[in-house]
Every structure is written in C-alpha cells, then in structure tokens.
Enzyme design. Structure first.
Site, PDB file in Angstrom:
ATOM      1  N   GLU A  19       0.816  -1.220   0.000  1.00  0.00           N
ATOM      2  CA  GLU A  19       0.000   0.000   0.000  1.00  0.00           C
ATOM      3  C   GLU A  19       0.847   1.266   0.000  1.00  0.00           C
ATOM      4  O   GLU A  19       0.367   2.342   0.356  1.00  0.00           O
ATOM      5  CB  GLU A  19      -0.927  -0.007   1.214  1.00  0.00           C
ATOM      6  CG  GLU A  19      -1.893  -1.180   1.238  1.00  0.00           C
ATOM      7  CD  GLU A  19      -2.724  -1.213   2.500  1.00  0.00           C
ATOM      8  OE1 GLU A  19      -3.655  -0.404   2.619  1.00  0.00           O
ATOM      9  OE2 GLU A  19      -2.436  -2.045   3.380  1.00  0.00           O
ATOM     10  N   SER A 147      -6.496  -2.250   2.070  1.00  0.00           N
ATOM     11  CA  SER A 147      -6.862  -1.583   0.815  1.00  0.00           C
ATOM     12  C   SER A 147      -7.374  -2.560  -0.239  1.00  0.00           C
ATOM     13  O   SER A 147      -7.282  -2.295  -1.436  1.00  0.00           O
ATOM     14  CB  SER A 147      -5.678  -0.778   0.252  1.00  0.00           C
ATOM     15  OG  SER A 147      -5.403   0.329   1.056  1.00  0.00           O
ATOM     16  N   TYR A 213      -9.635   3.919  -4.704  1.00  0.00           N
ATOM     17  CA  TYR A 213      -8.621   4.947  -4.927  1.00  0.00           C
ATOM     18  C   TYR A 213      -8.571   5.535  -6.332  1.00  0.00           C
ATOM     19  O   TYR A 213      -7.928   6.554  -6.538  1.00  0.00           O
ATOM     20  CB  TYR A 213      -7.236   4.372  -4.597  1.00  0.00           C
ATOM     21  CG  TYR A 213      -7.121   3.902  -3.171  1.00  0.00           C
ATOM     22  CD1 TYR A 213      -7.201   4.803  -2.116  1.00  0.00           C
ATOM     23  CD2 TYR A 213      -6.966   2.558  -2.869  1.00  0.00           C
ATOM     24  CE1 TYR A 213      -7.118   4.375  -0.798  1.00  0.00           C
ATOM     25  CE2 TYR A 213      -6.873   2.119  -1.552  1.00  0.00           C
ATOM     26  CZ  TYR A 213      -6.953   3.042  -0.526  1.00  0.00           C
ATOM     27  OH  TYR A 213      -6.867   2.614   0.770  1.00  0.00           O
ATOM     28  N   ARG A 252     -11.147   3.100  11.677  1.00  0.00           N
ATOM     29  CA  ARG A 252     -12.360   2.911  10.886  1.00  0.00           C
ATOM     30  C   ARG A 252     -12.777   1.456  10.956  1.00  0.00           C
ATOM     31  O   ARG A 252     -11.940   0.559  10.859  1.00  0.00           O
ATOM     32  CB  ARG A 252     -12.109   3.297   9.424  1.00  0.00           C
ATOM     33  CG  ARG A 252     -13.355   3.584   8.621  1.00  0.00           C
ATOM     34  CD  ARG A 252     -13.045   3.764   7.148  1.00  0.00           C
ATOM     35  NE  ARG A 252     -12.815   2.476   6.511  1.00  0.00           N
ATOM     36  CZ  ARG A 252     -11.732   2.192   5.772  1.00  0.00           C
ATOM     37  NH1 ARG A 252     -10.774   3.097   5.598  1.00  0.00           N
ATOM     38  NH2 ARG A 252     -11.599   1.010   5.221  1.00  0.00           N
ATOM     39  N   ASP A 254     -15.291  -1.442   9.253  1.00  0.00           N
ATOM     40  CA  ASP A 254     -16.085  -1.770   8.077  1.00  0.00           C
ATOM     41  C   ASP A 254     -17.053  -2.904   8.402  1.00  0.00           C
ATOM     42  O   ASP A 254     -16.688  -3.856   9.109  1.00  0.00           O
ATOM     43  CB  ASP A 254     -15.179  -2.192   6.920  1.00  0.00           C
ATOM     44  CG  ASP A 254     -14.213  -1.090   6.501  1.00  0.00           C
ATOM     45  OD1 ASP A 254     -14.526   0.091   6.733  1.00  0.00           O
ATOM     46  OD2 ASP A 254     -13.153  -1.421   5.937  1.00  0.00           O
ATOM     47  N   GLU A 267     -13.717  -5.729   9.365  1.00  0.00           N
ATOM     48  CA  GLU A 267     -12.359  -5.455   9.834  1.00  0.00           C
ATOM     49  C   GLU A 267     -12.271  -4.060  10.432  1.00  0.00           C
ATOM     50  O   GLU A 267     -13.151  -3.221  10.238  1.00  0.00           O
ATOM     51  CB  GLU A 267     -11.351  -5.591   8.694  1.00  0.00           C
ATOM     52  CG  GLU A 267     -11.543  -4.588   7.569  1.00  0.00           C
ATOM     53  CD  GLU A 267     -10.497  -4.752   6.479  1.00  0.00           C
ATOM     54  OE1 GLU A 267      -9.337  -4.386   6.714  1.00  0.00           O
ATOM     55  OE2 GLU A 267     -10.845  -5.236   5.387  1.00  0.00           O
ATOM     56  N   ASN A 269      -9.559  -0.792  10.564  1.00  0.00           N
ATOM     57  CA  ASN A 269      -8.359  -0.148  10.018  1.00  0.00           C
ATOM     58  C   ASN A 269      -7.838   0.828  11.064  1.00  0.00           C
ATOM     59  O   ASN A 269      -8.555   1.754  11.448  1.00  0.00           O
ATOM     60  CB  ASN A 269      -8.694   0.598   8.732  1.00  0.00           C
ATOM     61  CG  ASN A 269      -9.181  -0.328   7.642  1.00  0.00           C
ATOM     62  OD1 ASN A 269      -8.398  -0.837   6.869  1.00  0.00           O
ATOM     63  ND2 ASN A 269     -10.490  -0.564   7.595  1.00  0.00           N
ATOM     64  N   GLY A 273      -6.875   5.345   5.245  1.00  0.00           N
ATOM     65  CA  GLY A 273      -6.445   6.286   4.220  1.00  0.00           C
ATOM     66  C   GLY A 273      -6.831   7.719   4.545  1.00  0.00           C
ATOM     67  O   GLY A 273      -7.857   7.971   5.182  1.00  0.00           O
TER      68      GLY A 273
END
Length: 305
Positions: A19, A147, A213, A252, A254, A267, A269, A273
């Site tokens: 990443e 990602s 992205y 974050r 998800d 998951e 994070n 990002g």
C-alpha cells in the site's frame, strides 16, 4: 493544543508494504494540512531512512500514515515506543490484532460480536469442501493486507484456486470469508466517538482497490439512509468492536448488512487512508470538521504506548 506544543512532528509515510503508493498520497495531504496550521511537520519515509534518524533529528511526535505491514501492524508502533516517541493511533497489540483479519474475527466471535464465517486456506486444501461449508459467493483475502490488495470475490467453487493463487502472492496466510449480500457501511472513530456512517456503492463486483482509490463512479452516501436510531445502534456496535481489539485514538470499522439488515463486522483499520477519496476525512467533513482540524485532532491524541 497550539501548533508549537506539538514540537517537531514526523509524518511517517510511504513504507514498504503493498500500500506504499496510497500511503504516499495520504501522507502528503496530512503533511500539507499540518503545515497549514503552523505545525513543524516533516515527511519521513521508513523505506528510505533508518528509524535512528527519528532520534538524531529530535522528533517529538510521529503521525503514522503508513498503511499495511511495517506501519499498521504493530511493528513500527513497538519501535516508536522503544525510542520514546509518542505516535498516533492504536498501540502495538491492537495494531497487530486489527491487521490480522483472521484473529480479529476470532476475538469478535469469542465476545459474541457478529462477523461472517470464515476459514483459513492453505496449499493443498480441499477448496471445494471449503466452498460447500461456507457457501458461495466467497471473499478470498490475504490475512495481513489492507486496501483490498489481493482480494477476490468468488461466485463459483471452481474460482477458489485462482483467487487463492492471487492472495498468496501478498501473504502466506489466506482466508476465505462468506460474502454477505447487502449494503456495505463504514464507521470512522475519532477520540472514542463515532463519526457519521457512510454507505458505499460501486458498480464493481465489490469495493476493491480500484473503487477505493481510482474510480470516480463509487458513491459515498452520507447520511447513509438508515433511521437515526438504527444508525446509532450500528455506531455503538462498531465502537464495541474497536474497543474489543484494544484500539484507540482513531480508526475505521467496516461492516456489511445482510438482506434482513443484520450487521456483520469485517475489519478494523487502525491507520485508514487520508487521501481525497478516503472515508474518515469524508465522515469528519459530514460532521462539520475540516480536513486540517481532523489531522490536528488525531495528532493531539498521540501517545507513548
């Protein structure tokens, strides 16, 4: 805190994970935001410089914008604690747990939090039997990547071999996870509070690297369209999942909703990002917080372990 109180700040970006390019974009934006508010911030790429330079150059804090391994998995956090430099985000153990999708799910299962069933894959495994147990469609994921790198959605059992071959290029540990058919949501967390939920919609097969992205046809829906009481319930669930892994500072979570609206955690994070396509800045903006203020809030919560 005023800008001068932060001292000299290293914005850790780049790194050597899959990443790297995303991290460089995130870090460049964070660096500009901090400098615009008078913070003495400097870029620092651990792939190009030894960590001893953090001590030699007398950095007082580190803003971690490294994604994936060697930045989001606890290794860098441990090094910064050894050096005595306060850093943003979760600590060593929480970072390692959150990066490991399989073990974070096992922990959630142990405390009774909902997450899709999964299995660890390995070379020589009877993939047809795995498909029969989980049912298709199935998500195949490298256990320790982010990602959506190396991820595939498999609609038929015969596609598992190819998906495993792709994922194992990124991580020797690969998992198969039952795909939940329904809306995908994400919940940003900042200073132990949740941000507005974002609903994600993409014409692609799933919310993959391209959708995250590159593509301009991904839809980010805020407000997410759920009744306010239901949104608060899901925010509370995500905060519970975040805390169960010992996470702190910011991050974050998800999740997916199935056809009946039941949630399934995917998951966490711990260094999400921070690009112009990224979700935490988007949610913060919906809550009335500018990108620059978000960066300052994250930096304020930097800790020494």
């Amino acid at each position: 805190m005023s800008a001068i109180d932060f001292g000299k700040v290293a914005v850790l970006l780049g790194g050597k994970s899959a990443e790297r390019e995303v991290s460089l974009k995130s870090g460049t934006m964070v660096l500009a935001a901090l400098r615009s508010r008078g913070v003495d911030a400097h870029p620092f790429d651990p792939a190009e410089r030894g960590l001893d330079a953090l001590m030699d150059e007398r950095f007082h804090r580190a803003f971690i914008v490294l994604h994936g391994r060697f930045g989001e998995d606890g290794t860098l956090q441990g090094a910064l604690e050894w050096l005595g430099i306060p850093y943003t985000g979760s600590g060593v153990l929480a970072s390692a747990l959150a990066m490991d999708k399989l073990r974070s799910k096992l922990l959630w299962q142990a405390v009774g939090l909902p997450t899709p069933p999964c299995e660890l894959l390995h070379a020589g495994a009877d993939l047809g039997a795995v498909a029969a147990r989980l049912g298709v469609p199935i998500m195949v994921k490298p256990v320790n990547e982010g990602s959506s790198v190396g991820m595939s959605k498999v609609r038929e059992a015969g596609g598992l071999d190819e998906a495993f071959a792709l994922a194992v290029n990124y991580d020797p540990m690969v998992m198969a996870e039952k795909f939940v058919e329904g809306p995908e949501l994400t919940v940003g967390i900042l200073a132990d509070e949740t941000l507005p939920i974002i609903k994600l919609e993409t014409p692609r097969d799933f919310y993959d690297y391209q959708a995250k992205y590159i593509s301009d046809d991904t839809r980010y829906i805020i407000p997410c369209g759920l009744p306010q009481a239901r949104e608060r319930e899901l925010q509370a669930l995500c905060l519970e999942a975040f805390r169960a892994l010992g996470c702190s500072g910011w991050g974050r979570v998800d999740l997916m909703l199935d056809a009946e609206g039941a949630p399934y955690l995917l998951e966490v994070n711990t260094a999400p990002g921070m690009t112009d396509h990224s979700l935490v800045p988007m949610a913060a903006r919906a809550a009335g917080m500018s990108y620059e203020d978000l960066c300052l809030r994250i930096l304020e919560a930097a800790h020494a372990g």
